[in-house]
Every structure is written in structure tokens, then in C-alpha cells.
Design an enzyme around this catalytic site. Structure first.
Site, PDB file in Angstrom:
ATOM      1  N   ASP A   1       0.870  -1.185   0.000  1.00  0.00           N
ATOM      2  CA  ASP A   1       0.000   0.000   0.000  1.00  0.00           C
ATOM      3  C   ASP A   1       0.901   1.226   0.000  1.00  0.00           C
ATOM      4  OD1 ASP A   1      -1.950   1.913   0.242  1.00  0.00           O
ATOM      5  OD2 ASP A   1      -2.607   1.335   2.254  1.00  0.00           O
TER       6      ASP A   1
ATOM      7  N   ASN B   1       0.731   4.469  -0.825  1.00  0.00           N
ATOM      8  CA  ASN B   1       0.354   5.753  -0.236  1.00  0.00           C
ATOM      9  C   ASN B   1      -0.412   5.620   1.077  1.00  0.00           C
ATOM     10  OD1 ASN B   1      -2.109   4.864  -1.163  1.00  0.00           O
ATOM     11  ND2 ASN B   1      -2.356   6.478  -2.701  1.00  0.00           N
TER      12      ASN B   1
ATOM     13  N   ASN C   1      -3.297   4.541   1.943  1.00  0.00           N
ATOM     14  CA  ASN C   1      -4.686   5.006   1.987  1.00  0.00           C
ATOM     15  C   ASN C   1      -5.675   3.865   2.169  1.00  0.00           C
ATOM     16  OD1 ASN C   1      -4.586   3.792  -0.534  1.00  0.00           O
ATOM     17  ND2 ASN C   1      -5.655   5.457  -1.604  1.00  0.00           N
TER      18      ASN C   1
ATOM     19  N   GLU D   1      -2.061  -2.298  -3.783  1.00  0.00           N
ATOM     20  CA  GLU D   1      -1.641  -2.536  -5.158  1.00  0.00           C
ATOM     21  C   GLU D   1      -0.945  -3.904  -5.253  1.00  0.00           C
ATOM     22  OE1 GLU D   1      -1.436   1.294  -3.446  1.00  0.00           O
ATOM     23  OE2 GLU D   1       0.425   0.116  -3.500  1.00  0.00           O
TER      24      GLU D   1
ATOM     25  N   ASP E   1      -1.312 -13.253 -15.720  1.00  0.00           N
ATOM     26  CA  ASP E   1       0.092 -13.025 -16.045  1.00  0.00           C
ATOM     27  C   ASP E   1       0.360 -11.917 -17.051  1.00  0.00           C
ATOM     28  OD1 ASP E   1       0.161 -15.223 -14.435  1.00  0.00           O
ATOM     29  OD2 ASP E   1       1.157 -16.536 -15.867  1.00  0.00           O
TER      30      ASP E   1
ATOM     31  N   GLU F   1      -4.103   0.898  -8.047  1.00  0.00           N
ATOM     32  CA  GLU F   1      -4.797   0.167  -6.990  1.00  0.00           C
ATOM     33  C   GLU F   1      -5.770  -0.809  -7.653  1.00  0.00           C
ATOM     34  OE1 GLU F   1      -4.510   3.825  -3.770  1.00  0.00           O
ATOM     35  OE2 GLU F   1      -6.141   3.761  -5.239  1.00  0.00           O
TER      36      GLU F   1
ATOM     37  N   GLU G   1      -6.460 -26.311 -19.332  1.00  0.00           N
ATOM     38  CA  GLU G   1      -6.084 -25.071 -18.664  1.00  0.00           C
ATOM     39  C   GLU G   1      -7.041 -23.943 -19.036  1.00  0.00           C
ATOM     40  OE1 GLU G   1      -1.967 -22.540 -17.895  1.00  0.00           O
ATOM     41  OE2 GLU G   1      -2.140 -23.823 -19.669  1.00  0.00           O
TER      42      GLU G   1
END
Length: 447
Positions: A100, A102, A104, A108, A185, A239, A418
Site C-alpha cells: 500500500d 500511499n 490510503n 496494489e 500473467d 490500486e 487449462e
């Protein structure tokens, strides 16, 4: 596996947490609490092994509490909850300490401090390619490699180069780490788009200006450091809607576990925290114009702790992250109704095999690209349960029927694969794929 082999299910979870990073770890004590991406018989060279698949560059989405809770729902083994609860708490807190930027409360995805992400002096590594001789900045500060590639280091230099946007290609290890951490990915939202798609995007949005178009797909990274200035790792400059949705869901599960263990104050703390995060997610990640949830860009490394301070990354298109708040049961009902409409549109996600990893309208969509079109059954599961959670059982059943009717071999005797081609249903990827099978079994039980 808890429905038919609960002991094996528990041991699968224990196996990963046996390698949870501890505060006295010799390689990465700054990541204490983290569960690393992949463990194998052979550790990597930083741990005196020779394993190529062992991966400490990133974690994976925070679904471990969900897994533990599913085991508990099958056998009511409170001792397993008692065993895992402190480990889950440490992992939960790692996200807020190390991802995180910042501070807040919106987290991320990112990458660890690692030899493939930074040099010995903790400068972030990257490579850049120019079709013609590089500018003087690159020539003076980077090492020339093959085929017009240059090996560079330093966050300020990286920022300068992407601001110029005059390169042919750029590759930064932390971008791969952040995308792997999400599990998606090479998803479009992390800036992955091929040259042909980028040229088309430039024609559509910028009258062919490729440098201007490229800026919409560039990613930045921020160093995360503790109070002593020690490098903890890196956050990508956005974020994530589904990461924060998973964390809100996890807070509610941790509250349930705390109540079982008669830790009522702790349970209340987690529930209150979940409610606050739920409000932030609905406030910060929903786009009223398109009726869908997106990641939000962090505007600069000097950003304040203000919530919702950057722009939504709508230009990178729609992906399955947009229905994660519905799966976590935290979306506002009115917003969930609009997401449902997007999921059901035939020009978005309602393809022959539905709920692919990018919508048809996504600028980086390709039916054959790993996480930019192919249908992964884990994301189908999250999408169908998301619809069920908000009362759209009929719509979920219609999409499920399309999956079983059109995914090659799925309703016959073919191997579970897959992933699948969204437009043709053709099998793609590895055969006999474990989490595809697991999510089909969960759909059987839950729908």
C-alpha cells in the site's frame, strides 16, 4: 478437495504456509508474513538450490483464508482454524505493510526486492529497445545489449524514458512480478498489449500517434520502504479492484474465525474494517459511464493518502476483475445490476464460451492470448458465483450451460484443460489442469 479428502486439503494449505516468510528469514526478512508464489523440490539459487520454478518475486491473490474457511465448512475442524488463524493474519497484514504505497487503505499488486527486479544497490532494473540509435540519456547511463536493447537501472531514469515514449519496446521485471502476483500473467490492465494492437489503438484514439497511445499502456513503479528507509518491495502504480475485493472478503472471514476462537473484539475490528473497505471499493473503482469496475491509477509517487485520487484505467478495457466485487458480496446492488448487463452482452463477455479474460471490446483482446481473451475456469467460477450472489441465478445458469455445451470435450470424455478459446470453444493450454477441475467441482456443489 475438502469435500472428499479433507486431510489432503489441509496438508496442501500447510505445505504453502510451511514456507511463509518469517521475521528472521535469511533472504527476505522484510517480507515476513508473505506466502511466496511457488515452491518446488528445488529451491532457487538465493537459497542454495538450482530450481528454476521456485519463485519469490511475488505472492498470489489473498484467497488463503477462503481456502481455510472452505475446509472448516466441510468438517467443522476448529483446531485447523486455530492453527492457521495467526498465519492468515500475518499474511493479511503483509499486504498493507508491503503493497500500500500511499497508505490510503487501497492496496496494489507489486513485486518483491529481488535480484531480477533490482540491482545490488537497490536500483530497479529494466531493459529498453530503440529501432534507431538511442538518445544520449540511454547511451550514457545504460549498457548496450543485442538487437538495439539496453540494460538500465534506476527509477528516475525509467520515469524519464517512459515520459519520452520514443522507444520501440520496454521490459521491466517488476511488471511481470506484479502481473504474476495477480495471477493474470499478461492481462491488459497491467499494460500488456502487442504492437499490432497498440497501432490499432493509436489509430482509433490518437490519429495514429503511437507515442501518445503508448502512454496509456505504460506502467510505473513505486518503492515501498519502512520507517527506517529499508526497501520492502515495489507497487505498480494502480490500486487493484479485485485485490481489494479479496481483502475485504478476507476481513469478513477473519472476523468469522475470530468469533469461533472467542476473540470478539478482534472480530468486530475486522468487520468494521471490511465495511470501510467495501465503501471505498464502490466509491473508487466503479465507472458510471461503462457500468463496470476497473483498477485506479496512482498519479505520482508524491501522492497523498487521499482516497480515489487517480484516474480509472478504463482505456485498458474490461476484464474479470470487474466482477470480483460481486463475488466478494460487497458491490452495491445498483452497480451489480450494471455489471451483470456487461457480462451478458454478446459484444463483451457473452461469447460462445463465456466470461473470458478480456472482453471483446478490450483493445488488447485476442482469443489466443493467455490472459487477454482465453477462458479460464477459475474466472468463470468467480463470475457465475458473482451473479448468483445478487440473485441472477437464471443468467448464471444460461452462461454455465454455454460453457458445458461449447467448451471442447468438457461434457464428453476429453481432458479438462487449462483454458478454452472464447469464440470457438477449442481447448488451449495444459491438459488435466487441476484448478480447472477444482472450479468445475465447486460449481457443481454451489450452483
Amino acid at each position: 478437495m475438502a469435500s472428499f479428502e479433507p486431510d489432503v486439503a489441509k496438508n496442501n494449505i500447510r505445505a504453502m504456509f510451511d514456507y511463509q516468510i518469517k521475521a528472521n528469514d535469511k533472504v527476505r526478512p522484510q517480507d515476513h508474513g508473505m506466502v511466496i508464489d511457488a515452491i518446488f523440490y528445488n529451491k532457487d539459487k538465493a537459497r542454495a538450490g538450482d530450481g528454476g520454478n521456485w519463485n519469490e518475486r511475488n505472492s498470489k491473490p489473498p484467497l488463503a483464508s477462503w481456502a481455510v474457511w472452505q475446509v472448516y465448512l466441510e468438517n467443522n475442524d476448529i483446531d485447523f482454524i486455530r492453527e492457521m488463524f495467526p498465519k492468515l493474519q500475518q499474511y493479511h497484514q503483509w499486504w498493507y505493510r508491503n503493497r500500500d504505497h500511499n497508505q490510503n487503505g487501497l492496496v496494489e499488486y507489486g513485486a518483491t526486492k529481488h535480484r531480477l527486479h533490482n540491482d545490488s544497490e537497490e536500483n530497479i532494473r529494466f531493459s529498453v529497445k530503440y529501432s534507431s540509435p538511442a538518445n544520449s540519456i540511454v547511451l550514457s547511463q545504460c549498457k548496450a545489449s543485442n538487437q538495439h536493447w539496453y540494460q538500465c537501472a534506476g527509477i528516475d531514469l525509467y520515469q524519464d524514458i517512459i515520459n519520452r515514449a520514443d522507444y520501440e519496446a520496454i521490459d521491466i521485471g517488476a511488471q511481470h512480478g506484479a502481473a504474476w502476483e495477480s495471477g493474470m500473467d499478461n492481462a491488459a490492465r497491467f499494460g500488456f498489449i502487442n504492437n499490432a494492437q497498440l497501432k490499432h489503438y493509436a489509430q482509433e484514439d490518437y490519429q495514429g500517434d503511437i507515442e501518445q497511445a503508448r502512454k496509456d499502456w505504460q506502467v510505473m513503479f513505486y518503492e515501498n520502504r519502512n520507517a527506517s528507509g529499508e526497501l520492502l518491495g515495489y507497487s505498480i502504480n494502480q490500486e487493484s479492484v479485485e485485490l481489494n475485493s479479496y481483502l475485504a472478503h478476507e476481513k469478513m472471514l477473519l472476523a468469522n474465525m475470530a468469533e469461533l476462537l472467542q476473540q470478539t473484539e478482534l472480530a468486530t475490528m475486522y468487520r468494521n474494517s471490511a465495511e470501510k473497505l467495501k465503501k471505498k471499493i464502490n466509491q473508487c473503482f466503479f465507472d458510471e459511464n461503462t457500468g463496470f469496475y476497473y483498477d485506479r491509477k496512482i498519479p505520482s509517487k508524491t501522492t497523498t493518502t487521499k482516497t480515489c485520487s487517480g484516474d480509472l484505467l478504463t482505456m485498458r478495457g474490461k476484464g474479470p476483475e470487474g466482477w470480483s466485487p460481486l463475488w466478494a458480496n460487497i458491490a452495491d446492488k445498483s452497480k451489480a445490476a450494471r455489471v451483470k448487463e456487461v457480462m451478458l452482452r454478446e459484444d463483451e463477455f457473452n461469447t460462445k464460451v463465456p466470461l473470458g479474460t478480456a472482453s471483446l471490446s478490450n483493445p488488447a483482446y485476442d482469443a489466443n492470448i493467455y490472459w487477454r481473451g482465453r477462458v479460464w475456469l477459475d474466472q468463470v467460477y468467480f463470475g457465475l458465483i458473482a451473479l448468483n450472489n445478487y440473485g441472477y441465478q437464471k443468467e448464471a445458469n444460461i452462461l454455465a450451460e454455454k460453457l458445458f455445451e461449447n467448451a471442447q470435450g468438457l461434457s464428453e470424455d476429453g481432458a479438462i484443460r487449462e483454458n478454452y478459446n472464447p469464440e470457438t470453444g477449442a481447448v488451449q493450454g495444459a491438459t488435466n489442469f487441476s484448478w480447472s477441475a477444482a472450479h468445475l467441482l465447486m460449481l457443481y456443489f454451489e450452483m
